[in-house]
Design a protein around this motif. Structure first.
Motif, PDB file in Angstrom:
ATOM      1  N   UNK A 294      49.170  -0.833  49.513  1.00  0.00           N
ATOM      2  CA  UNK A 294      47.768  -0.677  49.912  1.00  0.00           C
ATOM      3  C   UNK A 294      47.302  -1.932  50.640  1.00  0.00           C
ATOM      4  N   UNK A 295      47.678  -3.058  50.082  1.00  0.00           N
ATOM      5  CA  UNK A 295      47.298  -4.337  50.698  1.00  0.00           C
ATOM      6  C   UNK A 295      47.856  -4.437  52.131  1.00  0.00           C
ATOM      7  N   UNK A 296      49.040  -3.905  52.324  1.00  0.00           N
ATOM      8  CA  UNK A 296      49.645  -3.928  53.667  1.00  0.00           C
ATOM      9  C   UNK A 296      48.812  -3.071  54.622  1.00  0.00           C
ATOM     10  N   UNK A 297      48.292  -1.973  54.105  1.00  0.00           N
ATOM     11  CA  UNK A 297      47.408  -1.126  54.944  1.00  0.00           C
ATOM     12  C   UNK A 297      46.113  -1.871  55.251  1.00  0.00           C
ATOM     13  N   UNK A 298      45.580  -2.574  54.265  1.00  0.00           N
ATOM     14  CA  UNK A 298      44.380  -3.395  54.497  1.00  0.00           C
ATOM     15  C   UNK A 298      44.664  -4.420  55.603  1.00  0.00           C
ATOM     16  N   UNK A 299      45.831  -5.064  55.502  1.00  0.00           N
ATOM     17  CA  UNK A 299      46.191  -6.110  56.479  1.00  0.00           C
ATOM     18  C   UNK A 299      46.135  -5.559  57.900  1.00  0.00           C
ATOM     19  N   UNK A 300      46.633  -4.336  58.057  1.00  0.00           N
ATOM     20  CA  UNK A 300      46.645  -3.730  59.397  1.00  0.00           C
ATOM     21  C   UNK A 300      45.224  -3.512  59.914  1.00  0.00           C
ATOM     22  N   UNK A 301      44.310  -3.154  59.031  1.00  0.00           N
ATOM     23  CA  UNK A 301      42.908  -2.946  59.440  1.00  0.00           C
ATOM     24  C   UNK A 301      42.245  -4.272  59.784  1.00  0.00           C
ATOM     25  N   UNK A 302      42.470  -5.262  58.945  1.00  0.00           N
ATOM     26  CA  UNK A 302      41.846  -6.571  59.157  1.00  0.00           C
ATOM     27  C   UNK A 302      42.332  -7.195  60.473  1.00  0.00           C
ATOM     28  N   UNK A 303      43.581  -6.925  60.821  1.00  0.00           N
ATOM     29  CA  UNK A 303      44.161  -7.494  62.045  1.00  0.00           C
ATOM     30  C   UNK A 303      43.449  -7.002  63.304  1.00  0.00           C
ATOM     31  N   UNK A 304      42.645  -5.954  63.182  1.00  0.00           N
ATOM     32  CA  UNK A 304      41.929  -5.420  64.350  1.00  0.00           C
ATOM     33  C   UNK A 304      40.699  -6.262  64.700  1.00  0.00           C
ATOM     34  N   UNK A 305      40.338  -7.207  63.818  1.00  0.00           N
ATOM     35  CA  UNK A 305      39.115  -7.995  64.011  1.00  0.00           C
ATOM     36  C   UNK A 305      39.448  -9.482  64.101  1.00  0.00           C
ATOM     37  N   UNK A 306      38.541 -10.267  64.707  1.00  0.00           N
ATOM     38  CA  UNK A 306      38.755 -11.725  64.711  1.00  0.00           C
ATOM     39  C   UNK A 306      38.837 -12.231  63.269  1.00  0.00           C
ATOM     40  N   UNK A 307      39.641 -13.263  63.014  1.00  0.00           N
ATOM     41  CA  UNK A 307      39.879 -13.733  61.640  1.00  0.00           C
ATOM     42  C   UNK A 307      38.594 -13.991  60.855  1.00  0.00           C
ATOM     43  N   UNK A 308      37.558 -14.496  61.506  1.00  0.00           N
ATOM     44  CA  UNK A 308      36.321 -14.822  60.773  1.00  0.00           C
ATOM     45  C   UNK A 308      35.460 -13.574  60.508  1.00  0.00           C
ATOM     46  N   UNK A 309      35.918 -12.418  61.000  1.00  0.00           N
ATOM     47  CA  UNK A 309      35.153 -11.185  60.770  1.00  0.00           C
ATOM     48  C   UNK A 309      35.951 -10.149  59.976  1.00  0.00           C
TER      49      UNK A 309
END
Ligand code: FES
Length: 163
Positions: free
Chosen positions: A6-21
């Motif tokens: 699940x965390x790996x799926x989260x990582x993929x979503x977070x990667x779509x945004x700038x690190x500070x967002x």
């Protein structure tokens, strides 16, 4: 509770945004949890908050704002009937009451067989089609007369072999 997968799926979503967002991915993370677990528990909200570096209350505000997030387990078919004012003026409440009687549950409850959860919803953006409802957050149903509600429930039951 939240697995590495699940965390790996989260990582993929977070990667779509700038690190500070990173917190911009909160809706996606909630959707992933719901897809995997059927609902979003407060524990899951807390874990998402920790993961995204935001207050748990801010995650909870998102969960509670949108009808599509389930805060508890729901039935196979989630029926959301719009009861906002324009629909109220055109039998929205009547449709909800009809379903309560037909399914033998009150708004917010799930039938004993686990098939249906009945809820009211905010405006679905189709006021001219009232009464309107949404099935499982995806399928919009318009002009839901009692007759059409009967057909809908019978069709959903039949799809589960419970006609
Ligand atoms: S008020 Fe029901 S769809 Fe808008």
């Amino acid at each position: 509770m939240i697995t590495d997968a699940t965390r790996a799926r989260f990582d993929r979503e977070v990667a779509k945004y700038p690190p500070e967002q990173a917190q911009s991915a909160v809706m996606a993370c909630l959707s992933i949890v719901q897809q995997e677990q059927g609902f979003v528990s407060t524990d899951a909200e807390r874990e998402i908050a920790e993961y995204l570096g935001m207050p748990a209350m801010a995650v909870h505000e998102v969960t509670t704002f949108y009808n599509m997030y389930n805060q508890r387990p729901v039935g196979k078919f989630k029926l959301n009937v719009c009861t906002n004012l324009p629909c109220q003026l055109r039998d929205g409440q009547k449709a909800l009451h009809y379903l309560e009687g037909k399914l033998g549950v009150h708004m917010g409850e799930t039938t004993a067989d686990g098939l249906f959860t009945l809820q009211q919803s905010e405006c679905l953006g189709a006021c001219a089609d009232a009464p309107v409802m949404l099935v499982n957050d995806r399928h919009m149903c318009s002009f839901m007369s009692n007759e059409k509600l009967d057909q809908l429930v019978a069709g959903l039951k039949a799809s589960e072999g419970r006609a």
